[in-house]
Design a protein around this motif. Structure first.
Motif, PDB file in Angstrom:
ATOM      1  N   CYS A 199       6.937  -5.860  21.358  1.00  0.00           N
ATOM      2  CA  CYS A 199       7.193  -6.299  22.719  1.00  0.00           C
ATOM      3  C   CYS A 199       7.834  -7.658  22.800  1.00  0.00           C
ATOM      4  N   CYS A 259       9.167  -8.632  26.078  1.00  0.00           N
ATOM      5  CA  CYS A 259       8.303  -9.113  27.153  1.00  0.00           C
ATOM      6  C   CYS A 259       8.382 -10.622  27.288  1.00  0.00           C
ATOM      7  N   HIS A 294       2.544  -9.937  30.002  1.00  0.00           N
ATOM      8  CA  HIS A 294       2.954  -8.650  29.446  1.00  0.00           C
ATOM      9  C   HIS A 294       3.011  -7.639  30.589  1.00  0.00           C
ATOM     10  N   ASP A 350       0.639  -1.392  26.032  1.00  0.00           N
ATOM     11  CA  ASP A 350       1.159  -0.881  24.756  1.00  0.00           C
ATOM     12  C   ASP A 350       0.156   0.069  24.114  1.00  0.00           C
ATOM     13  N   HIS A 384       5.712   2.089  18.622  1.00  0.00           N
ATOM     14  CA  HIS A 384       4.710   1.976  19.681  1.00  0.00           C
ATOM     15  C   HIS A 384       5.326   2.450  20.990  1.00  0.00           C
ATOM     16  N   HIS A 432       5.568   1.331  24.956  1.00  0.00           N
ATOM     17  CA  HIS A 432       5.310   0.375  26.038  1.00  0.00           C
ATOM     18  C   HIS A 432       5.401   1.167  27.335  1.00  0.00           C
TER      19      HIS A 432
HETATM   20 ZN   LIG Z   1       4.740  -3.951  25.665  1.00  0.00          ZN
END
Ligand SMILES: [Zn+2]
Length: 434
Positions: A19, A22, A328, A332, A407, A409
């Motif tokens: 991320c 972010c 954020h 996630d 991952h 998000h």
């Molecule tokens: Zn994220």
């Protein structure tokens, strides 16, 4: 070193797992108008505050305030720190104007900001108040604003409070079709007619026909805490615009704070122009509010629950010792590449395309300004315009775009504001719907 009232995550580059994006662009998303900085039983430290000035302002002995927050050195405070206010509101009498009072004179008497107090009371600092007129101060609990009527508006259901990062629902009933508009903290809400009651089926209007309007009230992790204004307006038959405002308390969401140290060579990765142009593109989608509401049931998870949730929505982030000015924007999940991602609710595919920062991305439109987004996919399984039902596969987990590991998000936007998607798994927001 004072003890901190929250859990501090270890400063670690690994927090960026996936991320990186972010980082900076989130600051662009904040409404940034949290002028009414007011505590419920907490207060977020602002630039220029000292513990002594806050003790005076809230009428709490300095030692008591320090003890309630485990502060060993009363000279050490930092912007963004959340203070518990012991006994704050309960012991404080309501404020009323004295003869000759203005907002400015009350502000001076109580050690408050005149501009802040004026904003809270929807007036100017120099306007002479009626003796005895109630004055709302930061920290006062707003009065219930339900079942109020004005003009052709018969019922207004406004929540008294909303927790930071969550969304609530505004519902209005009017005795005739009105060009009704609503603003929340200055941002236009996508309020729209959702039902008509009392229609006789012939299309002819009857005296008891009622138009029911509804719309989301979104908050973000960085909005408030404090009292914010929701306003409703319509143009009356006379041509005069009728407006009424309602105070809504945004309560502290108690998010974790994370300090992240970015190596210098990674800082340049986040080209501000790139972030902004991608965001502009997404805002053209997120700003649509005229689609029908597609969902009724609580959301389901976009991945099987066996896959762990990692970085949560709302974590406030400081990069390289900077201020906690971003958060954020989604939830996630750690999952291996290729695991199918499913729609959490019925919707229409609003976007399915590769983006530079977010990688292969899918956005679902659930109607009336509510969207969910899925970034960093390995593969997209849907095309724009397709109707999906809850549980339909829409893509595969991946690590495309500005991502450092496999991952998902998952993001939820209402009128473009990032709201906690997890709050939609259980929340019966639509229990209010007719
Ligand atoms: Zn994220």
């Amino acid at each position: 070193m004072p003890a901190r009232p929250w859990r501090r995550a270890p400063a670690s580059y690994s927090l960026l797992l996936g991320c990186l994006l972010c980082l900076a662009f989130l600051t662009l998303l904040q409404t940034g108008r949290a002028a009414a900085q007011a505590p419920g039983n907490t207060y977020t430290v602002q630039a220029g505050d000292t513990l002594a000035s806050l003790a005076t302002r809230f009428g709490i002995p300095l030692e008591e305030l320090a003890a309630a927050n485990n502060i060993a050195d009363v000279n050490v405070l930092y912007v963004g720190q959340i203070l518990n206010l012991p006994g704050g509101n309960a012991s404080r009498p309501g404020a009323a104007a004295r003869p000759g009072d203005t907002i400015r004179s009350i502000a001076e008497r109580e050690g408050l900001s005149a501009l802040q107090l004026a904003a809270l009371n929807h007036t100017a600092p120099t306007v002479r108040l009626f003796p005895g007129q109630p004055v709302h101060r930061p920290g006062d609990i707003p009065p219930p604003a339900t079942a109020l009527r004005f003009g052709s508006v018969q019922i207004v259901n406004v929540p008294q409070s909303v927790v930071q990062g969550q969304a609530d629902w505004l519902q209005v009933e009017a005795s005739r079709p009105l060009p009704l508009t609503a603003h929340w903290n200055g941002v236009p809400l996508g309020i729209r007619p959702i039902a008509i009651r009392g229609e006789d089926g012939t299309g002819a209007s009857r005296a008891d026909t009622v138009t029911v309007w509804g719309g989301y009230i979104p908050t973000t992790a960085l909005m408030g805490p404090g009292v914010f204004t929701l306003s409703l307006s319509y143009v009356a038959r006379s041509g005069v615009t009728v407006t009424r405002t309602f105070p809504v308390q945004v309560q502290d969401g108690l998010f974790p704070y994370q300090q992240i140290d970015l190596p210098p060579e990674k800082v340049g990765l986040l080209d501000q122009e790139l972030l902004r142009s991608e965001l502009d593109h997404l805002w053209t989608i997120w700003s649509r509010t005229n689609t029908p509401i597609q969902w009724r049931q609580p959301f389901r998870l976009p991945l099987p629950s066996a896959f762990p949730m990692t970085s949560p929505y709302g974590a406030r982030r400081s990069y390289n010792g900077g201020p906690y000015s971003s958060f954020h924007s989604g939830q996630d999940f750690a999952a291996p590449g290729g695991i199918p991602v499913v729609a959490p609710a019925d919707g229409i595919v609003a976007l399915a395309e590769p983006l530079t920062v977010r990688g292969l991305s899918v956005i679902l439109d659930h109607g009336a300004g509510l969207f969910t987004g899925y970034w960093h996919l390995r593969e997209m399984l849907v095309a724009p315009g397709a109707l999906v039902e809850a549980g339909d596969p829409i893509g595969l987990v991946g690590t495309t775009g500005l991502s450092t590991g496999q991952h998902l998000h998952w993001e939820l936007r209402i009128y473009g504001l990032a709201v906690d998607p997890m709050s939609f798994l259980t929340k019966p927001l639509f229990s209010l719907l007719p």
